[in-house]
Write an enzyme that holds these catalytic residues in place. Structure first.
Site, short mmCIF file in Angstrom:
data_model
loop_
_atom_site.label_atom_id
_atom_site.label_comp_id
_atom_site.label_asym_id
_atom_site.label_seq_id
_atom_site.Cartn_x
_atom_site.Cartn_y
_atom_site.Cartn_z
N THR A 1 0.82 -1.22 0.00
CA THR A 1 0.00 0.00 0.00
C THR A 1 0.85 1.27 0.00
O THR A 1 0.31 2.37 -0.02
CB THR A 1 -0.91 0.02 1.25
OG1 THR A 1 -0.07 -0.18 2.41
CG2 THR A 1 -1.96 -1.07 1.20
N GLY A 2 2.17 1.14 0.05
CA GLY A 2 3.05 2.31 0.12
C GLY A 2 3.39 2.88 -1.25
O GLY A 2 3.02 2.32 -2.29
N SER B 1 -4.22 -1.81 6.96
CA SER B 1 -4.68 -1.89 5.56
C SER B 1 -5.56 -3.10 5.27
O SER B 1 -6.01 -3.27 4.13
CB SER B 1 -3.48 -1.90 4.62
OG SER B 1 -2.78 -0.70 4.72
N ARG C 1 21.86 -3.69 3.14
CA ARG C 1 22.69 -3.32 1.97
C ARG C 1 24.18 -3.55 2.16
O ARG C 1 24.87 -3.97 1.23
CB ARG C 1 22.45 -1.86 1.61
CG ARG C 1 21.09 -1.62 1.01
CD ARG C 1 20.92 -0.14 0.67
NE ARG C 1 19.53 0.15 0.36
CZ ARG C 1 18.96 1.33 0.56
NH1 ARG C 1 19.66 2.33 1.07
NH2 ARG C 1 17.69 1.51 0.26
N CYS D 1 18.12 5.07 -3.67
CA CYS D 1 17.69 5.70 -4.92
C CYS D 1 18.75 6.63 -5.54
O CYS D 1 19.02 6.58 -6.74
CB CYS D 1 16.40 6.49 -4.68
SG CYS D 1 16.36 7.35 -3.09
N GLN E 1 16.58 16.10 -4.06
CA GLN E 1 15.74 14.90 -3.96
C GLN E 1 14.27 15.19 -3.69
O GLN E 1 13.92 16.04 -2.88
CB GLN E 1 16.30 13.98 -2.85
CG GLN E 1 17.69 13.48 -3.17
CD GLN E 1 18.25 12.47 -2.18
OE1 GLN E 1 19.43 12.55 -1.86
NE2 GLN E 1 17.45 11.52 -1.70
N SER F 1 8.81 12.24 -2.56
CA SER F 1 8.24 10.89 -2.66
C SER F 1 9.20 9.84 -2.12
O SER F 1 8.77 8.76 -1.71
CB SER F 1 7.86 10.56 -4.11
OG SER F 1 8.96 10.78 -4.96
N HIS G 1 14.57 12.52 -8.66
CA HIS G 1 15.77 13.06 -8.01
C HIS G 1 16.71 13.59 -9.09
O HIS G 1 16.94 12.93 -10.12
CB HIS G 1 16.54 11.95 -7.27
CG HIS G 1 15.89 11.46 -6.01
ND1 HIS G 1 14.73 11.96 -5.48
CD2 HIS G 1 16.30 10.48 -5.14
CE1 HIS G 1 14.44 11.31 -4.36
NE2 HIS G 1 15.38 10.40 -4.14
P1 NAP Z 1 5.26 4.50 2.56
O1 NAP Z 1 4.61 5.12 1.40
O2 NAP Z 1 5.19 5.17 3.88
O3 NAP Z 1 4.72 2.98 2.71
C1 NAP Z 1 5.09 2.15 3.75
C2 NAP Z 1 4.54 0.75 3.52
O4 NAP Z 1 5.00 -0.13 4.55
C3 NAP Z 1 3.03 0.69 3.57
O5 NAP Z 1 2.56 -0.29 2.67
C4 NAP Z 1 2.77 0.25 5.00
O6 NAP Z 1 1.53 -0.40 5.19
C5 NAP Z 1 3.89 -0.75 5.18
N1 NAP Z 1 4.16 -1.03 6.59
C6 NAP Z 1 4.52 -0.14 7.55
N2 NAP Z 1 4.67 -0.77 8.73
C7 NAP Z 1 4.38 -2.08 8.52
C8 NAP Z 1 4.33 -3.24 9.35
N3 NAP Z 1 4.61 -3.17 10.65
N4 NAP Z 1 3.99 -4.42 8.78
C9 NAP Z 1 3.71 -4.48 7.47
N5 NAP Z 1 3.73 -3.44 6.63
C10 NAP Z 1 4.06 -2.24 7.16
O7 NAP Z 1 6.81 4.31 2.30
P2 NAP Z 1 7.59 4.01 0.92
O8 NAP Z 1 8.11 5.28 0.37
O9 NAP Z 1 6.77 3.14 0.04
O10 NAP Z 1 8.87 3.26 1.47
C11 NAP Z 1 8.83 1.98 2.02
C12 NAP Z 1 10.23 1.52 2.32
O11 NAP Z 1 10.95 1.34 1.11
C13 NAP Z 1 11.06 2.55 3.11
O12 NAP Z 1 10.94 2.40 4.49
C14 NAP Z 1 12.44 2.28 2.64
O13 NAP Z 1 13.00 1.27 3.46
C15 NAP Z 1 12.26 1.74 1.26
N6 NAP Z 1 12.60 2.77 0.24
C16 NAP Z 1 13.74 2.61 -0.44
C17 NAP Z 1 14.11 3.52 -1.39
C18 NAP Z 1 15.38 3.39 -2.10
O14 NAP Z 1 16.17 4.29 -2.05
N7 NAP Z 1 15.61 2.32 -2.82
C19 NAP Z 1 13.30 4.61 -1.67
C20 NAP Z 1 12.13 4.76 -0.97
C21 NAP Z 1 11.80 3.82 0.00
P3 NAP Z 1 0.21 0.44 5.69
O15 NAP Z 1 -0.29 1.18 4.48
O16 NAP Z 1 -0.70 -0.66 6.14
O17 NAP Z 1 0.66 1.34 6.78
N1 12T Z 2 15.43 8.39 4.06
O1 12T Z 2 16.09 3.42 1.43
O2 12T Z 2 13.89 10.02 2.68
O3 12T Z 2 17.93 4.32 2.11
O4 12T Z 2 14.26 10.02 0.53
C1 12T Z 2 15.59 6.18 0.65
C2 12T Z 2 15.01 7.42 0.60
C3 12T Z 2 16.04 6.42 2.95
C4 12T Z 2 16.74 4.39 1.79
C5 12T Z 2 14.33 9.49 1.65
C6 12T Z 2 15.47 7.67 2.92
C7 12T Z 2 16.09 5.70 1.81
C8 12T Z 2 14.96 8.17 1.73
#
Ligand code: NAP
Ligand code: 12T
Length: 340
Positions: A14-15, A43, A102, A133, A160, A163, A246
């Site tokens: 859902t994120g 969710s 990582r 990212c 950056q 999102s 970004h």
């Molecule tokens: P987001 O929009 O806040 O979405 C968070 C997601 O995690 C939602 O689906 C949420 O579910 C779920 N979640 C939170 N707590 C949970 C739990 N206890 N059990 C199961 N699901 C849970 O965040 P996002 O931007 O999509 O980012 C998610 C993650 O991806 C980040 O924390 C980060 O580690 C990673 N990320 C990586 C990069 C990168 O640089 N490669 C970039 C962005 C993010 P609900 O909707 O039910 O709350």
């Molecule tokens: N804090 O997955 O806020 O290392 O843009 C990615 C993006 C951590 C990560 C952000 C962050 C990560 C952000």
């Protein structure tokens, strides 16, 4: 060759990133036999579309991964730390988007255009990490230069999009901007300062050395992906009031000389890159060009006239697609095709 079809789970469906992962699975014709959508308890009851079906969102629990072959994780670092080993124990291969795994030497950190061979290391822990990212788009553009003439140092400043922080930060920029143009009071929830009409030199948490964790990720992850610990990297990472995409101003110093024209030619045929570089016609990549597509866009390629062997450039990509979801799905595609 027929690619086998696999049972897939998306954790954090859902994120901002998880939702894009579902779209990427659809767009790439990923061989999905079944898809399980996982998120928090909050969710449960929601449904999301996949290939014309409405699928229920389930609460992620230790039992969620039984019978799952590949799990794409983007539900936060704490969740990855707890659930990735549980999933791997059940024989599921996890491709994880958080920063948790990582730098673990037993976990490959992969950008398919740069080090696809590293995927084979997944067998050690059953986990593959997706890089940060900002690092992904930088190494896609710089790896061809590094292979040709050896990069000794990178100086990067990032611009950056919100999102990257998730759904709540997208809402915060929207709400603050609306409040500002109506002369209303604004609220701060996600960032420590107002992000609308502002630039914050602060991404992720501050470290003891005065750098942010995002800045240090750009050093450590670049070295691991490019498989070269001699590269020096210094970064300043800045949040700007942009929703998607970004941008990065990058200066590289090389061991052997390369001209701006040679860089343009090299990058014109580099995998995953599109050169957009015609200053006379006002052509250079923008966040709005990058958003919604998968290539890393490069422009403003020019000689650094202050040193003997230096190049400056401007690198832009969609942080939610190539910076997160697309790269994860590309890793999973290679994993299924070559290793499972
Ligand atoms: P987001 O929009 O806040 O979405 C968070 C997601 O995690 C939602 O689906 C949420 O579910 C779920 N979640 C939170 N707590 C949970 C739990 N206890 N059990 C199961 N699901 C849970 O965040 P996002 O931007 O999509 O980012 C998610 C993650 O991806 C980040 O924390 C980060 O580690 C990673 N990320 C990586 C990069 C990168 O640089 N490669 C970039 C962005 C993010 P609900 O909707 O039910 O709350
Ligand atoms: N804090 O997955 O806020 O290392 O843009 C990615 C993006 C951590 C990560 C952000 C962050 C990560 C952000």
């Amino acid at each position: 060759m027929r690619v086998k079809s696999v049972h897939v789970a998306v954790a954090g469906a859902t994120g901002a990133v998880g939702n894009q992962m579902i779209t990427c699975l659809e767009e790439s014709n990923f061989p999905v036999k079944s898809l399980k959508l996982l998120a928090s308890k909050r969710s449960v009851g929601r449904q999301l579309s996949f290939r014309g079906d409405r699928l229920p969102v389930e609460e992620m629990t230790p039992g969620s991964f039984k019978g799952v072959d590949v799990a794409l994780f983007s539900a936060g670092g704490g969740t990855s730390k707890e659930f990735a080993p549980i999933a791997a124990d059940k024989g599921c291969v996890v491709v994880d988007n958080s920063s948790t795994w990582r730098m673990d030497p037993a976990v490959p950190l992969v950008v398919p255009e740069v080090n696809p061979h590293a995927i084979k290391g997944y067998t050690k822990k059953g986990i593959i990490a997706n890089p940060n990212c900002s690092t992904i788009q930088m190494v896609v553009a710089l790896n061809p230069i590094h292979r040709k003439c050896g990069i000794s140092r990178i100086v990067v400043s990032t611009y950056q999009a919100v999102s990257g922080t998730g759904k709540k930060a997208i809402d915060e920029l929207f709400d603050q901007t609306r409040a500002m143009i109506h002369f209303l009071d604004y609220r701060k929830q996600v960032y420590p300062h107002r992000i609308s009409f502002n630039c914050l030199p602060h991404i992720d948490v501050f470290q003891e050395n005065g750098y942010t964790k995002e800045e240090m990720k750009m050093l450590h992850e670049t070295r691991k992906i490019m498989e070269d610990d001699t590269i020096a990297v210094t970064a300043t990472t800045v949040r700007v009031p942009v929703f998607y995409g970004h941008s990065e101003a990058v200066n590289v110093e090389t061991r052997q000389h390369i001209s701006a024209e040679q860089v343009r030619e090299l990058l014109s045929s580099a995998p995953g890159v599109r050169v957009m570089d015609d200053p006379g016609a006002d052509v250079y990549p923008l966040a709005t060009d990058a958003a919604g597509q998968d290539l890393t866009l490069v422009g403003r390629i020019r000689q650094d006239e202050s040193i003997a062997n230096g190049i400056n450039m401007w690198i832009v990509a969609d942080n939610i697609r190539k910076g997160a979801a697309t790269n994860t799905v590309q890793i999973a595609e290679l994993l299924v095709k070559e290793y499972l």
